[in-house]
Design a protein around this motif. Sequence first.
Motif, PDB file in Angstrom:
ATOM      1  N   ALA A  40       0.844  -1.189   0.000  1.00 19.29           N
ATOM      2  CA  ALA A  40       0.000   0.000   0.000  1.00 19.29           C
ATOM      3  C   ALA A  40       0.884   1.245   0.000  1.00 19.29           C
ATOM      4  N   PRO A  41       0.365   2.366  -0.448  1.00 14.61           N
ATOM      5  CA  PRO A  41       1.150   3.595  -0.476  1.00 14.61           C
ATOM      6  C   PRO A  41       1.738   3.932   0.884  1.00 14.61           C
ATOM      7  N   GLY A  42       3.037   4.149   0.922  1.00 19.03           N
ATOM      8  CA  GLY A  42       3.704   4.531   2.159  1.00 19.03           C
ATOM      9  C   GLY A  42       3.919   3.412   3.153  1.00 19.03           C
ATOM     10  N   LYS A  43       3.631   2.184   2.750  1.00 13.59           N
ATOM     11  CA  LYS A  43       3.779   1.050   3.668  1.00 13.59           C
ATOM     12  C   LYS A  43       4.735   0.004   3.107  1.00 13.59           C
ATOM     13  N   GLU A  44       5.156  -0.877   3.996  1.00 12.67           N
ATOM     14  CA  GLU A  44       6.007  -1.980   3.590  1.00 12.67           C
ATOM     15  C   GLU A  44       5.203  -3.014   2.806  1.00 12.67           C
ATOM     16  N   ARG A  45       5.896  -3.763   1.973  1.00 11.10           N
ATOM     17  CA  ARG A  45       5.241  -4.867   1.275  1.00 11.10           C
ATOM     18  C   ARG A  45       4.861  -5.931   2.296  1.00 11.10           C
ATOM     19  N   GLU A  46       3.658  -6.470   2.179  1.00  6.48           N
ATOM     20  CA  GLU A  46       3.205  -7.497   3.110  1.00  6.48           C
ATOM     21  C   GLU A  46       2.744  -8.743   2.365  1.00  6.48           C
ATOM     22  N   PHE A  47       2.926  -9.860   3.017  1.00  7.75           N
ATOM     23  CA  PHE A  47       2.501 -11.145   2.491  1.00  7.75           C
ATOM     24  C   PHE A  47       1.002 -11.289   2.707  1.00  7.75           C
ATOM     25  N   VAL A  48       0.302 -11.788   1.691  1.00  9.28           N
ATOM     26  CA  VAL A  48      -1.154 -11.870   1.757  1.00  9.28           C
ATOM     27  C   VAL A  48      -1.646 -13.316   1.772  1.00  9.28           C
ATOM     28  N   ALA A  49      -1.114 -14.127   0.872  1.00  7.85           N
ATOM     29  CA  ALA A  49      -1.611 -15.501   0.750  1.00  7.85           C
ATOM     30  C   ALA A  49      -0.547 -16.361   0.089  1.00  7.85           C
ATOM     31  N   GLY A  50      -0.563 -17.672   0.388  1.00 10.56           N
ATOM     32  CA  GLY A  50       0.383 -18.598  -0.212  1.00 10.56           C
ATOM     33  C   GLY A  50      -0.289 -19.909  -0.559  1.00 10.56           C
ATOM     34  N   ILE A  51       0.307 -20.620  -1.506  1.00  6.61           N
ATOM     35  CA  ILE A  51      -0.227 -21.902  -1.938  1.00  6.61           C
ATOM     36  C   ILE A  51       0.932 -22.833  -2.239  1.00  6.61           C
ATOM     37  N   SER A  52       0.796 -24.099  -1.842  1.00  7.39           N
ATOM     38  CA  SER A  52       1.831 -25.078  -2.133  1.00  7.39           C
ATOM     39  C   SER A  52       1.843 -25.383  -3.619  1.00  7.39           C
ATOM     40  N   TRP A  53       2.947 -25.966  -4.088  1.00  5.12           N
ATOM     41  CA  TRP A  53       3.048 -26.199  -5.521  1.00  5.12           C
ATOM     42  C   TRP A  53       1.979 -27.190  -5.990  1.00  5.12           C
ATOM     43  N   SER A  54       1.528 -28.057  -5.095  1.00  5.54           N
ATOM     44  CA  SER A  54       0.496 -29.025  -5.454  1.00  5.54           C
ATOM     45  C   SER A  54      -0.900 -28.428  -5.389  1.00  5.54           C
ATOM     46  N   GLY A  55      -1.009 -27.264  -4.731  1.00  5.24           N
ATOM     47  CA  GLY A  55      -2.322 -26.657  -4.535  1.00  5.24           C
ATOM     48  C   GLY A  55      -3.070 -27.190  -3.338  1.00  5.24           C
ATOM     49  N   ALA A  56      -2.479 -28.159  -2.641  1.00  5.34           N
ATOM     50  CA  ALA A  56      -3.190 -28.803  -1.540  1.00  5.34           C
ATOM     51  C   ALA A  56      -3.237 -27.939  -0.284  1.00  5.34           C
ATOM     52  N   ASN A  57      -2.263 -27.079  -0.113  1.00  5.92           N
ATOM     53  CA  ASN A  57      -2.178 -26.268   1.098  1.00  5.92           C
ATOM     54  C   ASN A  57      -2.185 -24.790   0.751  1.00  5.92           C
ATOM     55  N   THR A  58      -2.996 -24.052   1.500  1.00  7.84           N
ATOM     56  CA  THR A  58      -3.063 -22.610   1.314  1.00  7.84           C
ATOM     57  C   THR A  58      -2.954 -21.912   2.663  1.00  7.84           C
ATOM     58  N   TYR A  59      -2.605 -20.650   2.620  1.00  2.17           N
ATOM     59  CA  TYR A  59      -2.473 -19.840   3.821  1.00  2.17           C
ATOM     60  C   TYR A  59      -2.903 -18.424   3.502  1.00  2.17           C
ATOM     61  N   TYR A  60      -3.582 -17.791   4.459  1.00  2.00           N
ATOM     62  CA  TYR A  60      -4.023 -16.406   4.288  1.00  2.00           C
ATOM     63  C   TYR A  60      -3.742 -15.622   5.563  1.00  2.00           C
ATOM     64  N   VAL A  61      -3.364 -14.386   5.395  1.00  3.97           N
ATOM     65  CA  VAL A  61      -3.267 -13.535   6.573  1.00  3.97           C
ATOM     66  C   VAL A  61      -4.683 -13.217   7.039  1.00  3.97           C
ATOM     67  N   ASN A  62      -4.809 -12.881   8.305  1.00  2.00           N
ATOM     68  CA  ASN A  62      -6.132 -12.704   8.894  1.00  2.00           C
ATOM     69  C   ASN A  62      -6.964 -11.637   8.185  1.00  2.00           C
ATOM     70  N   SER A  63      -6.315 -10.607   7.710  1.00  3.10           N
ATOM     71  CA  SER A  63      -7.051  -9.489   7.132  1.00  3.10           C
ATOM     72  C   SER A  63      -7.775  -9.846   5.832  1.00  3.10           C
ATOM     73  N   VAL A  64      -7.387 -10.928   5.182  1.00  3.71           N
ATOM     74  CA  VAL A  64      -8.030 -11.307   3.925  1.00  3.71           C
ATOM     75  C   VAL A  64      -8.719 -12.654   4.004  1.00  3.71           C
ATOM     76  N   LYS A  65      -8.576 -13.332   5.103  1.00  2.50           N
ATOM     77  CA  LYS A  65      -9.143 -14.668   5.249  1.00  2.50           C
ATOM     78  C   LYS A  65     -10.660 -14.616   5.083  1.00  2.50           C
TER      79      LYS A  65
END
Length: 121
Positions: A40-65
Amino acid sequence: QVQLAESGGGLVQAGGSLRLSCAVSGRTFRSYAMGWFRQAPGKEREFVAGISWSGANTYYVNSVKGRFTISEDNAKNMVYLQMNSLKPEDTAVYYCNSVSTPRSGNGLDAWGQGTLVTVSS
């Protein structure tokens, strides 16, 4: 050399939806987990979501879950981020990158140009 190309951003009203796409080239797609980040403007880059290469596992930060969904298409070397119920605080430049694990949030490759998402109130 790995190249990352994000697309799909735009201007949307609060409560609306967007689908971001990330094209990955230059290496074997299935070797790495992938993640979406935002800055976001004026802020650090933040991690939002991730997915394993197989697609079986995902992760989300609380703000977007519950609002965002990360997915992938190995056959097309693509990663997606479906964003629903968007809020003004989601306004940012969104980037994709390889990550060590779906939760790690460490971008491993050179960053692409990103795609701008603007949410109006």
